[in-house]
Design an enzyme around this catalytic site. Structure first.
Site, PDB file in Angstrom:
ATOM      1  N   GLY A  31      45.716  40.948  37.212  1.00 24.58           N
ATOM      2  CA  GLY A  31      44.442  40.331  37.571  1.00 24.58           C
ATOM      3  C   GLY A  31      43.285  41.112  36.988  1.00 24.58           C
ATOM      4  O   GLY A  31      43.299  42.335  36.953  1.00 24.58           O
ATOM      5  N   LYS A  32      42.312  40.344  36.497  1.00 23.85           N
ATOM      6  CA  LYS A  32      41.105  40.988  35.964  1.00 23.85           C
ATOM      7  C   LYS A  32      39.945  40.324  36.669  1.00 23.85           C
ATOM      8  O   LYS A  32      39.819  39.104  36.636  1.00 23.85           O
ATOM      9  CB  LYS A  32      41.011  40.716  34.454  1.00 23.85           C
ATOM     10  N   TYR A  48      35.167  43.206  38.968  1.00 17.76           N
ATOM     11  CA  TYR A  48      35.021  44.588  39.401  1.00 17.76           C
ATOM     12  C   TYR A  48      36.142  45.517  38.937  1.00 17.76           C
ATOM     13  O   TYR A  48      36.265  46.622  39.403  1.00 17.76           O
ATOM     14  CB  TYR A  48      34.908  44.634  40.927  1.00 17.76           C
ATOM     15  N   ASP A  77      33.624  38.507  52.314  1.00 21.24           N
ATOM     16  CA  ASP A  77      33.885  37.894  50.996  1.00 21.24           C
ATOM     17  C   ASP A  77      35.213  37.140  51.050  1.00 21.24           C
ATOM     18  O   ASP A  77      36.028  37.226  50.133  1.00 21.24           O
ATOM     19  CB  ASP A  77      33.901  38.965  49.905  1.00 21.24           C
TER      20      ASP A  77
HETATM   21  N1  LIG Z   1      48.472  43.266  46.004  1.00 30.70           N
HETATM   22  C1  LIG Z   1      48.395  42.387  45.027  1.00 30.70           C
HETATM   23  N2  LIG Z   1      49.486  41.801  44.567  1.00 30.70           N
HETATM   24  C2  LIG Z   1      49.384  40.892  43.572  1.00 30.70           C
HETATM   25  N3  LIG Z   1      48.229  40.515  42.998  1.00 30.70           N
HETATM   26  C3  LIG Z   1      47.096  41.070  43.431  1.00 30.70           C
HETATM   27  C4  LIG Z   1      47.117  42.037  44.457  1.00 30.70           C
HETATM   28  N4  LIG Z   1      45.863  42.411  44.698  1.00 30.70           N
HETATM   29  C5  LIG Z   1      45.086  41.727  43.848  1.00 30.70           C
HETATM   30  N5  LIG Z   1      45.806  40.908  43.078  1.00 30.70           N
HETATM   31  C6  LIG Z   1      45.280  40.022  42.030  1.00 30.70           C
HETATM   32  O1  LIG Z   1      44.081  40.590  41.509  1.00 30.70           O
HETATM   33  C7  LIG Z   1      42.938  39.762  41.783  1.00 30.70           C
HETATM   34  C8  LIG Z   1      41.728  40.629  42.151  1.00 30.70           C
HETATM   35  O2  LIG Z   1      42.007  41.399  43.313  1.00 30.70           O
HETATM   36  P1  LIG Z   1      40.865  41.822  44.338  1.00 30.70           P
HETATM   37  O3  LIG Z   1      41.447  42.791  45.316  1.00 30.70           O
HETATM   38  O4  LIG Z   1      40.229  40.616  44.930  1.00 30.70           O
HETATM   39  O5  LIG Z   1      39.881  42.572  43.369  1.00 30.70           O
HETATM   40  P2  LIG Z   1      38.332  42.349  43.059  1.00 30.70           P
HETATM   41  O6  LIG Z   1      37.649  43.342  43.927  1.00 30.70           O
HETATM   42  O7  LIG Z   1      38.207  42.661  41.595  1.00 30.70           O
HETATM   43  O8  LIG Z   1      37.960  40.946  43.403  1.00 30.70           O
HETATM   44  C9  LIG Z   1      43.392  38.866  42.935  1.00 30.70           C
HETATM   45  O9  LIG Z   1      42.690  37.642  42.922  1.00 30.70           O
HETATM   46  C10 LIG Z   1      44.879  38.675  42.626  1.00 30.70           C
HETATM   47  O10 LIG Z   1      45.051  37.677  41.635  1.00 30.70           O
END
Ligand SMILES: Nc1ncnc2c1ncn2[C@@H]1O[C@H](COP(=O)(O)OP(=O)(O)O)[C@@H](O)[C@H]1O
Ligand SMILES: [Mg+2]
Length: 502
Positions: A204-205, A208, A325
């Site tokens: 995931g990108k 942030y 959020d």
């Molecule tokens: N524990 C995890 N397992 C699998 N994918 C994850 C996990 N945590 C995050 N992701 C992927 O990464 C993306 C961004 O994670 P997130 O914690 O929301 O970060 P940000 O603060 O950049 O929004 C999520 O939408 C998901 O697709």
């Protein structure tokens, strides 16, 4: 000093006394009453300029390693010459003129140190112990290294199931957190674990930073790497996970947090459980649900939110937390069809007992598309914790709406779309959202098919009650959870009854 030593000292004293007495008598008889001329060295004040002195006996002493030569006078030469046996003091007296000029210290016969018989076996034991520990660590290191190398070389998607002997992060967590304060692993353990992770693929990108799948001891873990401009989110998530007992099926499980310096830039990592199905947003793009699956997902999100919103008063309690959020991108899907809430970078905490509202220090704001009317028109009471929970409920209604669109009822299902997709452009501005939500008071549309199904019509009703313009009028997370639990029980009842009848 032992008895034998005392006896030796006494006997030496007596012998010396006797010998000096005999010598006295002899010298008294043989020499005149004139005093002796002796070498004088290292004695302050008593030596004449030519390095001599006169007295009844010449002496040579070593006191604490320092040599002295000089004269004892008639009145007290006896006591002075019989002090041998005292540690750090050697005295030699003689009665010839200048007889002390060439006296030297007797070469002491080194006594075997008394501690040797105990110390040697102890030292050997210690060496054996250290060697055994070293060997065990080396074998363990080799095994891990070998396993990781195999994983990398052959197939990164094929992970070895952890063997019984290896601790899983759950084991480690249980070990520390059932006995300790219950908030999280000690920082040193977290850092050690973090540094044993190898990154495998980016999953995931975001705005942030990046999220990677990594492996730790053969198990998949998620590594969220924060960009340096989102340091505050890392600080906030780390702070919340480390100070609060957040272990819950529907909250993303925290493992460790680490800060390292790489090529003079700071790397901020947050390590959590890995969920292969990814975010609810991703999942809904390619999956459709039946009403039971929809209900299960909605209920699990509500359960997670209740856990966050509820303050627990006990020694391992937790403050109330508002997410700020909540959205499908910040919810992950687990293999069992339940969801868990992630991304606590913007969360606020509140404790009733101390009436303390901790809003953190993050300049980041929530996602505009999910902002409640009071956030958009800036009428929200920022000093009241309830306000933040009410904005979460607004967002929860939107999440339920996204899930229900992908639920098949009467053979009909809708495309995945984000909330307000038909009212605002992609990446809407604050003003565009405000116009739709506050001025026009629009709400996402509900497809007719939902009203014809017992579960979906209830969920639709819940959504509407999450979207009241007035924040206090909205349902609470607890009310949403109770209504959904009741629906689950009602729905499960016929099958349970059937099972019992058989
Ligand atoms: N524990 C995890 N397992 C699998 N994918 C994850 C996990 N945590 C995050 N992701 C992927 O990464 C993306 C961004 O994670 P997130 O914690 O929301 O970060 P940000 O603060 O950049 O929004 C999520 O939408 C998901 O697709
Ligand atoms: Mg996010």
């Amino acid at each position: 000093m032992g008895g034998a030593a005392m006896l030796t000292v006494a006997l030496t004293g007596i012998c010396l006394w006797m010998s000096t007495t005999v010598a006295d008598q002899l010298s008294a008889r043989s020499s005149s009453d004139d005093e002796l001329l002796c070498t004088c060295k290292n004695i302050k004040g008593t030596c004449s300029s030519d390095g001599t002195c006169t007295g009844f006996r010449c002496f040579y002493t070593i006191v604490h390693g320092r040599e002295e030569r000089g004269c004892f006078q008639r009145d007290h030469y006896r006591e002075q010459c019989t002090t041998n046996g005292i540690p750090e003091l050697y005295v030699h007296c003689c009665s010839q003129s200048m007889c002390n000029a060439n006296s030297t210290s007797p070469t002491p016969v080194p006594e075997p140190p008394r501690f040797l018989p105990v110390a040697v076996p102890l030292l050997v034991l210690l060496l054996v112990f250290v060697a055994a520990c070293g060997l065990a660590m080396w074998i363990r290191f080799r095994r891990q290294h070998h396993r990781l190398a195999n994983t990398k070389d052959h197939d990164v998607t094929m992970l070895k199931a952890p063997s019984k002997a290896d601790p899983t992060y759950e084991d480690i967590f249980d070990e520390f957190c059932t006995s300790g304060s219950g908030t999280g692993l000690p920082y040193l353990v977290q850092r050690t674990m973090a540094r044993q992770i190898s990154l495998v693929e980016c999953v995931g990108k975001g705005r942030y930073g990046e999220v990677w799948r990594g492996t730790w001891m053969g198990e998949s873990v998620a590594v969220k790497i924060f960009s340096s401009r989102d340091e505050q989110s890392w600080i906030r998530e780390t702070e919340i996970y480390n100070t609060v007992q957040l272990r819950h099926d529907n909250i993303l499980g925290f493992i460790a947090s680490d800060m390292t310096s790489k090529n003079s830039s700071t790397q901020l990592w947050l390590i959590t459980h890995f969920h292969e199905l990814g975010s609810l947003y991703d999942f809904l793009q390619y999956s459709i649900l039946d009403p039971e699956q929809c209900l299960k997902m909605c209920l699990s999100v509500a359960c997670g939110l209740v856990h966050l919103h509820t303050e627990i008063f006990s020694c391992q309690g937790k403050p109330a937390i508002a997410h700020r959020d909540l959205k499908t991108r910040n919810i992950l899907v687990k293999w069992n069809g339940q969801c868990c809430i992630a991304d606590l970078g913007l969360a606020v905490m509140h404790s009733q007992t101390s009436d303390f509202l901790d809003v953190g220090n993050n300049p980041r704001v929530g996602t505009k598309r999910y902002m409640a009317p009071e956030v958009l028109d800036e009428s929200i009471r920022m000093d009241v914790f309830e306000s933040y929970k009410q904005t979460d409920i607004w967002a929860l209604g939107l999440v339920l709406w996204e899930i229900s669109r992908r639920t098949v009822v009467n053979g009909i299902v809708e495309e995945y779309r984000p909330p307000f997709f038909d009212m605002v452009p992609s990446d809407p501005s604050f003003e565009e959202m405000k116009k739709v939500v506050c001025v026009d008071q629009q709400r996402p549309g509900l497809h007719n098919r939902l009203h014809s199904h017992v579960i979906l019509s209830s969920i639709a009703k819940i959504m509407k009650e999450c979207w009241f313009q007035s924040p206090p009028a909205r349902l609470t997370a607890l009310r949403v959870r109770k209504t959904l639990s009741k629906l689950t029980q009602d729905h499960e009842y016929p099958t349970e009854k059937l099972k019992m009848d058989v």
